[in-house]
Write a protein that holds these residues in place. Structure first.
Motif, short mmCIF file in Angstrom:
data_model
loop_
_atom_site.label_atom_id
_atom_site.label_comp_id
_atom_site.label_asym_id
_atom_site.label_seq_id
_atom_site.Cartn_x
_atom_site.Cartn_y
_atom_site.Cartn_z
N ALA A 129 48.07 43.45 24.12
CA ALA A 129 49.00 44.18 24.36
C ALA A 129 49.26 44.80 25.91
O ALA A 129 49.93 45.67 26.49
CB ALA A 129 48.85 45.97 23.67
N GLY A 130 49.04 43.84 26.83
CA GLY A 130 47.91 44.01 28.33
C GLY A 130 47.77 45.74 28.54
O GLY A 130 47.75 45.74 29.44
N VAL A 131 46.33 45.88 27.89
CA VAL A 131 45.80 46.86 28.53
C VAL A 131 44.61 46.46 28.90
O VAL A 131 44.11 44.73 27.46
CB VAL A 131 45.49 48.16 27.04
N LEU A 132 43.70 46.60 29.22
CA LEU A 132 42.41 46.06 29.82
C LEU A 132 41.28 46.89 28.86
O LEU A 132 41.57 48.33 29.44
CB LEU A 132 42.39 46.15 31.90
N PRO A 133 40.54 46.26 28.34
CA PRO A 133 39.58 47.25 27.91
C PRO A 133 38.46 47.44 29.02
O PRO A 133 38.20 46.97 29.70
CB PRO A 133 38.57 45.83 27.11
N SER A 134 37.74 48.15 28.29
CA SER A 134 37.07 49.09 29.33
C SER A 134 36.22 48.56 30.20
O SER A 134 35.43 47.93 31.31
CB SER A 134 36.46 50.97 29.19
N CYS A 135 35.47 47.64 28.79
CA CYS A 135 34.07 46.59 29.02
C CYS A 135 34.84 45.40 30.33
O CYS A 135 33.69 44.48 30.74
CB CYS A 135 33.84 46.07 28.28
N TYR A 136 36.11 45.08 30.51
CA TYR A 136 35.76 44.71 32.19
C TYR A 136 36.57 45.42 33.14
O TYR A 136 36.69 44.60 33.57
CB TYR A 136 37.37 44.10 31.62
N GLU A 137 35.81 46.42 33.52
CA GLU A 137 36.28 46.85 34.44
C GLU A 137 35.73 46.91 35.22
O GLU A 137 34.39 46.57 34.70
CB GLU A 137 37.08 48.81 34.61
N ASN A 138 35.90 46.39 36.04
CA ASN A 138 35.11 46.31 37.30
C ASN A 138 34.83 45.60 37.49
O ASN A 138 33.57 44.82 37.93
CB ASN A 138 34.00 47.22 37.77
N THR A 139 35.12 44.22 36.77
CA THR A 139 34.83 43.00 36.89
C THR A 139 35.84 41.81 38.06
O THR A 139 36.87 42.07 38.02
CB THR A 139 34.80 42.05 35.29
N ASN A 140 35.77 40.51 37.46
CA ASN A 140 36.68 39.66 38.10
C ASN A 140 38.30 39.17 37.22
O ASN A 140 38.98 38.62 37.41
CB ASN A 140 35.90 38.44 38.55
N ILE A 141 38.28 40.22 35.49
CA ILE A 141 39.37 39.96 35.29
C ILE A 141 40.27 41.26 35.80
O ILE A 141 40.45 42.42 35.56
CB ILE A 141 38.37 40.32 33.73
N SER A 142 41.38 40.84 35.20
CA SER A 142 42.97 41.53 36.02
C SER A 142 44.12 41.21 35.07
O SER A 142 44.20 40.01 34.39
CB SER A 142 42.93 41.28 36.84
N ILE A 143 44.37 42.19 34.29
CA ILE A 143 45.47 41.52 33.16
C ILE A 143 47.30 42.18 33.28
O ILE A 143 46.68 43.58 34.18
CB ILE A 143 45.60 42.37 31.84
N GLU A 144 48.27 41.80 33.42
CA GLU A 144 49.36 42.54 33.62
C GLU A 144 50.56 41.98 32.57
O GLU A 144 50.62 40.79 31.93
CB GLU A 144 50.02 42.10 34.57
N VAL A 145 51.23 42.74 32.44
CA VAL A 145 52.65 42.21 31.01
C VAL A 145 53.95 41.76 31.88
O VAL A 145 54.20 42.36 32.96
CB VAL A 145 53.06 43.02 30.64
N ARG A 146 54.12 40.48 31.39
CA ARG A 146 55.92 39.84 32.14
C ARG A 146 56.61 40.14 31.72
O ARG A 146 56.38 39.29 30.67
CB ARG A 146 55.20 38.02 32.84
#
Length: 302
Positions: A110-127
């Motif tokens: 759905a293009g939403v970053l889960p809380s467990c991936y916050e402050n990590t090297n993972i980012s997400i975006e919807v194109r």
């Protein structure tokens, strides 16, 4: 035999290990990470591995299951780019903070970053589908320039036309021109010079069709995805350097000081048991050096 193990508590003790007869590390990252979550009874885990574990499919599987992969880059440069199919779904706060793999997967699609991936090297975006770009074939018909300026090589002939592709260029391109998870392949007819394509992304393409060009290819497909999810995984050099101390040093200690540079038993089960004794001995000695024998005995009695 290949031995894989995890060091916990910052150079303290070994948390888990896996003995395999694989010739390389491909396909083992997710398997061992899931084993670790069961052994340590933790829902999510961050793993640091060298570039021998670099596999796009494995890393995508890890991310969809709550595993943060800090894996060395083998083909990518500064970041790794993954593409997921966009699935419209209402993500509540309860789902976003959940560590259940099915909820993590739903958030990512759905293009939403889960809380467990916050402050990590993972980012997400919807194109979203937007700009119109084009592939332009060279005069000698050996190469083609993609909408973002990368060079594609001729890979095969198809009928009277030719097919062009470049896997490495697609891996590092953030402005995707295809909803597919694989790399883009472009077909040019015998007299074609331009092939139009719709882009996914916010950046305008470098190559655009000429003003008088009429697209002759049908990219107005009814079932074409209007949105895609782009996941960026940044390279983390300090993590890779930290891995040398956390993982390689204990492995060398077990290998040489405990005589584990070869095994006496044959078979996965027997070898696992034999190496388990070496790892147990390492953990006991490490625990004695960290907290002392008195604290260990008090912990056993408690």
């Amino acid at each position: 035999m290949r031995g894989i193990f995890l060091s916990l508590l910052r150079r303290a003790i070994l948390g888990d290990y896996l003995v395999t007869n694989h010739l390389n590390d491909q396909g083992l990252l997710h398997k061992f990470s899931k084993q670790l979550t069961r052994t340590m009874d933790i829902p999510c885990v961050s793993v640091i591995a060298d570039k021998g574990y670099d596999s796009k499919e494995e890393i995508e599987t890890c991310i969809l299951n709550g595993i943060v992969p800090y894996v060395g880059f083998k083909d990518d440069k500064e970041e790794r780019i993954l593409t997921l199919d966009y699935e419209k779904k209402e993500i509540t706060e309860k789902i976003r903070i959940s560590t259940v793999p099915i909820h993590i997967s739903a958030c990512l699609h759905a293009g939403v970053l889960p809380s467990c991936y916050e402050n990590t090297n993972i980012s997400i975006e919807v194109r979203s589908e937007g700009y119109l770009g084009c592939f332009q074939r060279s005069l000698d018909q050996k190469t083609a320039i993609c909408p973002m300026g990368f060079t594609l090589r001729r890979v095969k002939t198809k009928g009277e036309g030719m097919v062009y592709a470049s896997r490495s260029s697609c891996r590092q391109c953030a402005n995707r021109c295809t909803p597919s998870k694989s790399h883009k392949t472009v077909y040019f007819g015998p007299k074609a010079v331009y092939v139009a394509v719709k882009m996914y992304g916010e950046y305008p393409p470098v190559n655009v069709p000429p003003p008088d060009f009429i697209p002759h290819n049908s990219f107005f497909v009814k079932n074409r995805t209007k949105k895609t999810v782009l996941i960026r995984i940044r390279d983390d050099i300090p993590k890779q350097k930290e891995r040398l101390c956390i993982s390689e040093h204990p492995f060398g200690t077990v290998k040489w000081y405990h005589g584990a540079h070869y095994v006496l038993c044959k078979g996965i089960e027997k070898t696992t048991a034999e190496l388990g004794l070496s790892f147990l001995a390492y953990n006991l000695r490490r625990a004695v050096n960290l907290i002392g024998t008195r604290a260990i005995l008090e912990g056993i009695k408690a």
